[in-house]
Design a protein around this motif. Structure first.
Motif, PDB file in Angstrom:
ATOM      1  N   LYS A 170       2.942 -15.300  19.937  1.00 60.17           N
ATOM      2  CA  LYS A 170       2.405 -15.932  18.721  1.00 60.17           C
ATOM      3  C   LYS A 170       1.796 -14.884  17.792  1.00 60.17           C
ATOM      4  CE  LYS A 170       1.461 -20.477  20.608  1.00 60.17           C
ATOM      5  NZ  LYS A 170       0.469 -21.483  20.963  1.00 60.17           N
ATOM      6  N   THR A 171       1.100 -13.906  18.360  1.00 54.83           N
ATOM      7  CA  THR A 171       0.514 -12.839  17.549  1.00 54.83           C
ATOM      8  C   THR A 171       1.618 -12.019  16.887  1.00 54.83           C
ATOM      9  OG1 THR A 171      -1.421 -12.719  18.993  1.00 54.83           O
ATOM     10  CG2 THR A 171      -1.015 -10.819  17.580  1.00 54.83           C
ATOM     11  N   LEU A 172       2.684 -11.745  17.610  1.00 53.11           N
ATOM     12  CA  LEU A 172       3.811 -11.000  17.040  1.00 53.11           C
ATOM     13  C   LEU A 172       4.466 -11.793  15.909  1.00 53.11           C
ATOM     14  CD1 LEU A 172       5.479  -9.547  20.271  1.00 53.11           C
ATOM     15  CD2 LEU A 172       3.956  -8.363  18.673  1.00 53.11           C
ATOM     16  N   ARG A 201      -2.711  -4.508  21.668  1.00 54.07           N
ATOM     17  CA  ARG A 201      -2.787  -3.833  20.373  1.00 54.07           C
ATOM     18  C   ARG A 201      -1.611  -2.876  20.187  1.00 54.07           C
ATOM     19  NH1 ARG A 201      -3.088   0.102  17.244  1.00 54.07           N
ATOM     20  NH2 ARG A 201      -4.350   0.154  15.382  1.00 54.07           N
ATOM     21  N   GLU A 202      -1.277  -2.140  21.233  1.00 51.23           N
ATOM     22  CA  GLU A 202      -0.163  -1.193  21.136  1.00 51.23           C
ATOM     23  C   GLU A 202       1.154  -1.929  20.892  1.00 51.23           C
ATOM     24  OE1 GLU A 202       1.630   2.587  20.970  1.00 51.23           O
ATOM     25  OE2 GLU A 202      -0.450   1.954  20.775  1.00 51.23           O
ATOM     26  N   MET A 203       1.373  -3.018  21.597  1.00 52.91           N
ATOM     27  CA  MET A 203       2.598  -3.802  21.415  1.00 52.91           C
ATOM     28  C   MET A 203       2.692  -4.329  19.987  1.00 52.91           C
ATOM     29  SD  MET A 203       5.396  -5.216  22.650  1.00 52.91           S
ATOM     30  CE  MET A 203       5.286  -5.322  24.421  1.00 52.91           C
ATOM     31  N   VAL A 204       1.593  -4.894  19.500  1.00 51.36           N
ATOM     32  CA  VAL A 204       1.595  -5.447  18.144  1.00 51.36           C
ATOM     33  C   VAL A 204       1.803  -4.337  17.126  1.00 51.36           C
ATOM     34  CG1 VAL A 204       0.252  -6.693  16.403  1.00 51.36           C
ATOM     35  CG2 VAL A 204       0.170  -7.429  18.806  1.00 51.36           C
ATOM     36  N   TYR A 205       1.134  -3.204  17.311  1.00 56.09           N
ATOM     37  CA  TYR A 205       1.311  -2.091  16.373  1.00 56.09           C
ATOM     38  C   TYR A 205       2.772  -1.631  16.335  1.00 56.09           C
ATOM     39  CZ  TYR A 205       1.509   2.338  14.148  1.00 56.09           C
ATOM     40  OH  TYR A 205       1.906   3.352  13.300  1.00 56.09           O
ATOM     41  N   LEU A 206       3.376  -1.423  17.488  1.00 55.07           N
ATOM     42  CA  LEU A 206       4.766  -0.961  17.519  1.00 55.07           C
ATOM     43  C   LEU A 206       5.696  -1.983  16.867  1.00 55.07           C
ATOM     44  CD1 LEU A 206       4.978   0.641  21.075  1.00 55.07           C
ATOM     45  CD2 LEU A 206       4.842   1.820  18.864  1.00 55.07           C
ATOM     46  N   ARG A 208       1.963   3.507   6.417  1.00 59.72           N
ATOM     47  CA  ARG A 208       0.719   3.423   7.191  1.00 59.72           C
ATOM     48  C   ARG A 208      -0.237   2.403   6.581  1.00 59.72           C
ATOM     49  NH1 ARG A 208      -0.811   6.622  10.982  1.00 59.72           N
ATOM     50  NH2 ARG A 208       1.240   5.863  11.516  1.00 59.72           N
ATOM     51  N   ALA A 209      -0.354   2.388   5.250  1.00 63.78           N
ATOM     52  CA  ALA A 209      -1.247   1.435   4.585  1.00 63.78           C
ATOM     53  C   ALA A 209      -0.792   0.000   4.857  1.00 63.78           C
ATOM     54  CB  ALA A 209      -1.280   1.711   3.083  1.00 63.78           C
ATOM     55  N   LYS A 210       0.514  -0.231   4.832  1.00 67.24           N
ATOM     56  CA  LYS A 210       1.041  -1.572   5.117  1.00 67.24           C
ATOM     57  C   LYS A 210       0.739  -1.965   6.558  1.00 67.24           C
ATOM     58  CE  LYS A 210       5.149  -4.418   4.716  1.00 67.24           C
ATOM     59  NZ  LYS A 210       4.610  -5.405   3.801  1.00 67.24           N
ATOM     60  N   GLU A 211       0.983  -1.054   7.493  1.00 69.08           N
ATOM     61  CA  GLU A 211       0.695  -1.329   8.905  1.00 69.08           C
ATOM     62  C   GLU A 211      -0.779  -1.644   9.112  1.00 69.08           C
ATOM     63  OE1 GLU A 211       4.001   1.836  10.681  1.00 69.08           O
ATOM     64  OE2 GLU A 211       1.884   2.396  10.565  1.00 69.08           O
ATOM     65  N   GLU A 212      -1.632  -0.815   8.543  1.00 64.83           N
ATOM     66  CA  GLU A 212      -3.072  -0.999   8.728  1.00 64.83           C
ATOM     67  C   GLU A 212      -3.565  -2.302   8.119  1.00 64.83           C
ATOM     68  OE1 GLU A 212      -4.963   2.603   7.372  1.00 64.83           O
ATOM     69  OE2 GLU A 212      -4.287   3.704   9.149  1.00 64.83           O
ATOM     70  N   LYS A 213      -2.998  -2.696   6.985  1.00 64.83           N
ATOM     71  CA  LYS A 213      -3.392  -3.953   6.351  1.00 64.83           C
ATOM     72  C   LYS A 213      -3.062  -5.132   7.266  1.00 64.83           C
ATOM     73  CE  LYS A 213      -2.751  -6.799   2.269  1.00 64.83           C
ATOM     74  NZ  LYS A 213      -2.032  -6.990   1.010  1.00 64.83           N
ATOM     75  N   VAL A 214      -1.853  -5.127   7.827  1.00 65.64           N
ATOM     76  CA  VAL A 214      -1.446  -6.215   8.717  1.00 65.64           C
ATOM     77  C   VAL A 214      -2.300  -6.222   9.978  1.00 65.64           C
ATOM     78  CG1 VAL A 214       0.445  -7.082  10.165  1.00 65.64           C
ATOM     79  CG2 VAL A 214       0.899  -6.358   7.808  1.00 65.64           C
ATOM     80  N   MET A 215      -2.514  -5.052  10.578  1.00 65.56           N
ATOM     81  CA  MET A 215      -3.314  -4.976  11.793  1.00 65.56           C
ATOM     82  C   MET A 215      -4.739  -5.463  11.537  1.00 65.56           C
ATOM     83  SD  MET A 215      -1.198  -4.057  14.140  1.00 65.56           S
ATOM     84  CE  MET A 215      -2.203  -3.538  15.540  1.00 65.56           C
ATOM     85  N   LEU A 248      -4.928  -9.161  11.427  1.00 69.06           N
ATOM     86  CA  LEU A 248      -4.835  -9.721  12.774  1.00 69.06           C
ATOM     87  C   LEU A 248      -6.083  -9.449  13.613  1.00 69.06           C
ATOM     88  CD1 LEU A 248      -1.184  -8.584  13.544  1.00 69.06           C
ATOM     89  CD2 LEU A 248      -1.932 -10.924  13.046  1.00 69.06           C
ATOM     90  N   GLY A 249      -7.016  -8.660  13.056  1.00 70.55           N
ATOM     91  CA  GLY A 249      -8.214  -8.285  13.798  1.00 70.55           C
ATOM     92  C   GLY A 249      -7.941  -7.220  14.846  1.00 70.55           C
ATOM     93  N   LEU A 250      -6.885  -6.430  14.643  1.00 71.61           N
ATOM     94  CA  LEU A 250      -6.486  -5.398  15.604  1.00 71.61           C
ATOM     95  C   LEU A 250      -6.475  -4.005  14.982  1.00 71.61           C
ATOM     96  CD1 LEU A 250      -3.514  -7.290  17.317  1.00 71.61           C
ATOM     97  CD2 LEU A 250      -5.769  -6.835  18.299  1.00 71.61           C
ATOM     98  N   GLU A 251      -7.328  -3.803  13.976  1.00 73.03           N
ATOM     99  CA  GLU A 251      -7.352  -2.499  13.329  1.00 73.03           C
ATOM    100  C   GLU A 251      -7.796  -1.413  14.304  1.00 73.03           C
ATOM    101  OE1 GLU A 251      -9.144  -5.152  12.435  1.00 73.03           O
ATOM    102  OE2 GLU A 251     -11.210  -4.613  12.038  1.00 73.03           O
ATOM    103  N   ARG A 252      -7.387  -0.194  14.012  1.00 72.47           N
ATOM    104  CA  ARG A 252      -7.753   0.913  14.895  1.00 72.47           C
ATOM    105  C   ARG A 252      -9.177   1.343  14.617  1.00 72.47           C
ATOM    106  NH1 ARG A 252      -4.313   5.925  12.445  1.00 72.47           N
ATOM    107  NH2 ARG A 252      -4.379   5.197  10.310  1.00 72.47           N
TER     108      ARG A 252
END
Length: 160
Positions: free
Chosen positions: A20-22, A111-116, A139-146, A149-153
């Motif tokens: 569901k998170t993916l 978090r790693e699975m969602v990031y990849l 990277r900006a797009k990835e970080e915005k989505v993460m 989702l509450g999964l930021e680095r």
């Protein structure tokens, strides 16, 4: 967003909550490009290290294990069909690398699975990280989505 999910024998199985998170992550990615997530689908396959090494060698000419491979359906997302389902491509993730990298970077396997997955969806949407300017945009797009989702680095742990 519809995820057509498969796991090779011995690669592991995704829990329903992670799936569901993916789905939500992919929806956020395509929505930001003006693509209707209700019409969009992506294939996700989990494989072993040996399987992804074979794919990496056969499709990219790189004979080593990698974490994720992306196979876009369209060269240009402006070519998407105007009606019906929109299959944006295939994502192949190595569960062994998910575990290793989660440990290496000090965060959860989720978090790693969602990031990849987000990283790969960005590739399917035409983003790349070969040049610094492109890398910064991706990277900006990835970080915005993460972040959504509450999964930021927590720290700058990646150099992709």
């Amino acid at each position: 967003m519809k995820i057509l999910y498969d796991a090779s024998e011995g690669a592991g199985v995704l829990e329903a909550e992670l799936l569901k998170t993916l789905e939500k992550a992919a929806s956020l990615c395509v929505e930001s490009e003006g693509i209707d997530p209700e019409r969009t689908e992506v294939s996700l396959t989990l494989v072993s290290g040996e399987e992804i090494q074979t794919l990496n060698r056969d499709y990219r000419g790189v004979d080593r294990v990698t974490d994720v491979l992306s196979f876009p359906q369209y060269e240009d997302i402006r070519e998407l069909p105007q009606e019906g389902d929109i299959p944006i491509g295939d994502v192949v993730i190595c569960l062994q690398k998910v575990r290793e990298q989660a440990c290496e970077f000090g965060h959860s396997q989720e978090r790693e699975m969602v990031y990849l997955f987000v990283h790969s969806i960005c590739h399917l949407l035409g983003y790349d990280h070969m040049e610094k300017e492109d890398k910064d945009e991706m990277r900006a797009k990835e970080e915005k989505v993460m972040k959504q989702l509450g999964l930021e680095r927590k720290t700058d742990e990646r150099g992709i």
